[in-house]
Each structure stands twice: as structure tokens, then as C-alpha cells.
Design a protein around this motif. Sequence first.
Motif, PDB file in Angstrom:
ATOM      1  N   ARG A  11       0.853  -1.191   0.000  1.00 51.84           N
ATOM      2  CA  ARG A  11       0.000   0.000   0.000  1.00 51.84           C
ATOM      3  C   ARG A  11       0.886   1.237   0.000  1.00 51.84           C
ATOM      4  NH1 ARG A  11      -5.228  -0.775   0.699  1.00 51.84           N
ATOM      5  NH2 ARG A  11      -5.617   1.253   1.592  1.00 51.84           N
ATOM      6  N   GLU A  36      -3.642   0.326  -2.855  1.00 52.75           N
ATOM      7  CA  GLU A  36      -2.704  -0.630  -3.424  1.00 52.75           C
ATOM      8  C   GLU A  36      -1.904   0.076  -4.513  1.00 52.75           C
ATOM      9  OE1 GLU A  36      -2.308  -3.560  -2.213  1.00 52.75           O
ATOM     10  OE2 GLU A  36      -4.066  -3.514  -0.915  1.00 52.75           O
ATOM     11  N   GLU A  63      -4.465   6.174   1.184  1.00 53.81           N
ATOM     12  CA  GLU A  63      -3.588   5.085   0.737  1.00 53.81           C
ATOM     13  C   GLU A  63      -4.355   4.180  -0.206  1.00 53.81           C
ATOM     14  OE1 GLU A  63      -2.305   2.840   4.074  1.00 53.81           O
ATOM     15  OE2 GLU A  63      -0.662   4.205   4.520  1.00 53.81           O
ATOM     16  N   TYR A 101     -11.205  -0.801  -6.765  1.00 46.69           N
ATOM     17  CA  TYR A 101     -10.720  -0.712  -5.379  1.00 46.69           C
ATOM     18  C   TYR A 101     -11.715   0.084  -4.537  1.00 46.69           C
ATOM     19  CZ  TYR A 101      -6.351  -2.121  -7.598  1.00 46.69           C
ATOM     20  OH  TYR A 101      -5.392  -2.794  -8.327  1.00 46.69           O
ATOM     21  N   ASP A 105     -10.681   1.839  -1.332  1.00 48.17           N
ATOM     22  CA  ASP A 105      -9.648   2.870  -1.411  1.00 48.17           C
ATOM     23  C   ASP A 105     -10.110   4.160  -2.081  1.00 48.17           C
ATOM     24  OD1 ASP A 105      -7.883   1.089  -0.215  1.00 48.17           O
ATOM     25  OD2 ASP A 105      -7.196   0.305  -2.136  1.00 48.17           O
TER      26      ASP A 105
END
Length: 58
Positions: free
Chosen positions: A3, A43, A41, A23, A26
Amino acid sequence: MARKKVKIDQSLCIGCGCCAGTYPDDFQIGDSGLAEVVSGEAEEEAVSVCPVGAISEE
Ligand code: SF4
């Protein structure tokens, strides 16, 4: 998967939803119709999901 701190350049974002769709923990599409980073944050692979290069590592 690592991450990383990421940011979105909203002047580039076209609101396609690819980041939030891929995602969902996220990214989200905000009231403006543009993407936002939920926690700051994501991936690191998420950078490459954006078709216009609006997501970058900080
Ligand atoms: S993938 Fe890129 S252009 Fe699409 S909503 Fe996310 S940041 Fe915006």
C-alpha cells in the motif's frame, strides 16, 4: 501487495469510476462526480487503473 500513499489530480479525473469500481475500499466518487482517495492510501497497482493517469503516488 504494497500500500502506498496516493493522490488524485482532479483536474485530470473524468469520473469514469474505474478506480472506485476496482478498489472500492480505497476510492470513492464524491459529490463533485470526481474520484477521492478514501484513506489516503491504496494498493500501488491502483495507479495503473486510471485511464487518464490521474492517480499518482505521493
Ligand atoms: S480511474 Fe481515474 S479518471 Fe476514473 S474516476 Fe478514478 S481517478 Fe477519475
